[in-house]
Design a protein around this motif. Structure first.
Motif, short mmCIF file in Angstrom:
data_model
loop_
_atom_site.label_atom_id
_atom_site.label_comp_id
_atom_site.label_asym_id
_atom_site.label_seq_id
_atom_site.Cartn_x
_atom_site.Cartn_y
_atom_site.Cartn_z
N ARG A 203 0.83 -1.20 0.00
CA ARG A 203 0.00 0.00 0.00
C ARG A 203 0.87 1.26 0.00
N GLU A 204 0.24 2.41 -0.17
CA GLU A 204 0.94 3.68 -0.17
C GLU A 204 1.54 3.96 1.20
N GLY A 205 2.59 4.81 1.22
CA GLY A 205 3.11 5.28 2.49
C GLY A 205 1.98 5.81 3.34
N ILE A 206 1.92 5.41 4.60
CA ILE A 206 0.76 5.69 5.44
C ILE A 206 0.93 7.03 6.14
N SER A 207 0.08 7.97 5.79
CA SER A 207 0.08 9.29 6.41
C SER A 207 -1.24 9.49 7.14
N ILE A 208 -1.50 10.71 7.60
CA ILE A 208 -2.78 10.99 8.25
C ILE A 208 -3.85 11.34 7.21
N HIS A 209 -3.48 11.36 5.93
CA HIS A 209 -4.44 11.65 4.87
C HIS A 209 -5.46 10.53 4.76
N THR A 210 -6.71 10.88 4.55
CA THR A 210 -7.75 9.86 4.45
C THR A 210 -7.62 9.01 3.19
N CYS A 211 -6.89 9.50 2.19
CA CYS A 211 -6.69 8.70 0.98
C CYS A 211 -5.81 7.48 1.24
N ASP A 212 -5.13 7.46 2.39
CA ASP A 212 -4.27 6.33 2.74
C ASP A 212 -4.97 5.33 3.66
N HIS A 213 -6.23 5.55 3.94
CA HIS A 213 -7.01 4.66 4.80
C HIS A 213 -7.82 3.72 3.93
N ARG A 214 -7.45 2.45 3.91
CA ARG A 214 -8.16 1.52 3.03
C ARG A 214 -9.52 1.15 3.59
N ARG A 215 -10.42 0.79 2.66
CA ARG A 215 -11.70 0.26 3.06
C ARG A 215 -11.56 -1.19 3.51
N ASN A 216 -12.63 -1.76 4.02
CA ASN A 216 -12.50 -3.08 4.63
C ASN A 216 -12.42 -4.20 3.60
N ALA A 217 -12.04 -5.36 4.09
CA ALA A 217 -11.84 -6.51 3.21
C ALA A 217 -13.13 -6.91 2.50
N SER A 218 -14.26 -6.76 3.17
CA SER A 218 -15.54 -7.13 2.55
C SER A 218 -15.82 -6.26 1.33
N TYR A 219 -15.48 -4.99 1.41
CA TYR A 219 -15.65 -4.08 0.27
C TYR A 219 -14.78 -4.53 -0.89
N ILE A 220 -13.52 -4.87 -0.62
CA ILE A 220 -12.61 -5.30 -1.68
C ILE A 220 -13.14 -6.57 -2.35
N LYS A 221 -13.61 -7.52 -1.54
CA LYS A 221 -14.16 -8.76 -2.10
C LYS A 221 -15.42 -8.50 -2.91
N SER A 222 -16.20 -7.49 -2.52
CA SER A 222 -17.41 -7.18 -3.28
C SER A 222 -17.06 -6.61 -4.65
N LEU A 223 -15.93 -5.89 -4.74
CA LEU A 223 -15.50 -5.33 -6.01
C LEU A 223 -14.94 -6.42 -6.93
N PHE A 224 -14.08 -7.26 -6.36
CA PHE A 224 -13.37 -8.25 -7.15
C PHE A 224 -13.40 -9.61 -6.43
N PRO A 225 -14.52 -10.30 -6.49
CA PRO A 225 -14.67 -11.53 -5.71
C PRO A 225 -13.72 -12.65 -6.12
N ALA A 226 -13.20 -12.63 -7.34
CA ALA A 226 -12.31 -13.70 -7.78
C ALA A 226 -10.86 -13.46 -7.36
N TRP A 227 -10.57 -12.27 -6.87
CA TRP A 227 -9.20 -11.98 -6.47
C TRP A 227 -8.90 -12.55 -5.09
N ARG A 228 -7.63 -12.77 -4.82
CA ARG A 228 -7.23 -13.39 -3.56
C ARG A 228 -6.72 -12.34 -2.59
#
Length: 363
Positions: A203-228
């Motif tokens: 992931r990107e270098g982690i700062s206090i910027h909200t753009c560096d805060h990832r969404r949860n794993a469930s969201y990622i799986k909902s976008l790309f369910p075939a990905w690991r």
């Protein structure tokens, strides 16, 4: 060849009796390796990914070299490097791709970097755009499509060896970029299908910027369910807190740990299977990877790609040590209202003294 001693620096951070790794960028293969190549104007699609037109030592073992493309001969060279190296040595070509333009990039351009860093980046967005875990802009989608089209042309005209493994940052802009870049490519017969692994540490270098805060794993799986999702990938972001940010040293420890897992797996065994690896990530993280492997600084434009030939040497017979400590993170004071001046530096309103508490509690 440029050597990085970063791997040996991990000795003090690793568990006792563990193996360590030393990385080096093997230069002389790509234009991006050369100091004369200007990163700000370099177009990888106009330069065959930067692959230099040259002969290789392994060419002497090819009976049909005259009929092969530069990329076919380069792949043969990398295969021979691995076949002829010691058991504790591994060569891999890393295709480091920066995500296309995200809404956070557009917002920083709009507000200016000082104001962005000290106020706006700590918000989720404004009245017209959201940049918390930013998505791609239309321009960013076009940049990813440009990468897709170039891969397609290289497959068709150069018989380029497509990645044997795909990794992607868990942040939305990188996920989308990888998807636009590699989905529906006419891959060569026998090529590894595009089913990437979402890897937390790329992931990107982690700062206090909200753009560096990832969404949860469930969201990622909902976008790309075939990905690991890699083993151990947790539901909620384990790193971002809106208060502290990584230093460059801390990010380099993270990058080295990720590379150790790509080259040797979490069990520490040399991964000879598959020498071409795609990593779709971010400007700051790619800069960190280049530092870890000892490559010269090469800042990528949004959507750009840099291939790097990397040599990894594992020392010791045990597993590669898990990092048990890392350099300290730092707090970042910021305004609580839009700055009154930010041409060259951020000046908060007199009624809004800088604070270190987050402006938002989620992204």
């Amino acid at each position: 060849m440029k050597l990085s001693t970063f791997g040996s620096a991990l000795v003090g951070l690793a568990v006792a009796h563990a193996s360590t790794v030393e990385y080096s960028a093997v230069t002389g293969y790509f234009l991006q390796d050369e100091d004369s190549t200007d990163a700000s104007t370099f177009d990888y699609t106009a330069e065959n990914f930067g692959l230099i037109n040259r002969s290789y030592p392994a060419d002497q073992k090819l009976k049909n070299q005259a009929s092969l493309t530069q990329w076919e001969r380069f792949h043969h060279q990398v295969v021979k490097l691995n076949e002829e190296s010691a058991k504790n040595v591994e060569y891999k070509v890393l295709f480091l791709g920066r995500h296309g333009e995200g809404w956070h990039n557009a917002a920083e351009t709009y507000y200016g970097t000082p104001a962005w860093n000290c106020y706006w980046a700590e918000l989720n967005g404004n009245s017209t755009a959201t940049w918390a875990d930013a998505s791609l802009t239309e321009n960013g989608i076009q940049q990813a499509q440009k990468a897709h089209d170039f891969w397609a042309s290289q497959i068709k005209s150069q018989n380029i060896h497509t990645p044997d493994a795909y990794y992607v940052s868990p942040l939305t802009r990188a996920l989308q970029t990888a998807n636009y870049t590699f989905t529906n490519l006419a891959l060569p017969h026998g090529a590894t299908p595009f089913k990437p692994t979402v890897k937390e540490l790329f992931r990107e270098g982690i700062s206090i910027h909200t753009c560096d805060h990832r969404r949860n794993a469930s969201y990622i799986k909902s976008l790309f369910p075939a990905w690991r999702l890699e083993d151990g990938f947790v539901e909620n972001d384990p790193f971002w807190n809106g208060v502290e940010g990584e230093t460059s040293d801390a990010e380099d420890v993270r990058s080295a740990t990720a590379l150790n897992e790509v080259f040797f797996g979490k069990g520490g065994k040399v991964q000879h299977e598959g020498a071409f690896v795609s990593v779709t990530s971010h400007s700051g993280e790619i800069s960190s990877i280049l530092r870890v492997v000892g490559h010269r600084t090469f800042r990528l434009n949004t959507g750009a790609v840099i291939p790097v030939l990397v040599k990894a040497v594992k020392s010791g017979k045990g597993e590669i040590g898990s990092v048990t400590s890392s350099p300290s993170w730092t707090v970042s004071p910021h305004c609580t209202e839009p700055p009154v001046s930010s041409v060259t530096a951020c000046v908060c309103p007199s009624s809004a003294v800088p604070v270190t508490t987050p402006l938002v509690t989620g992204a």
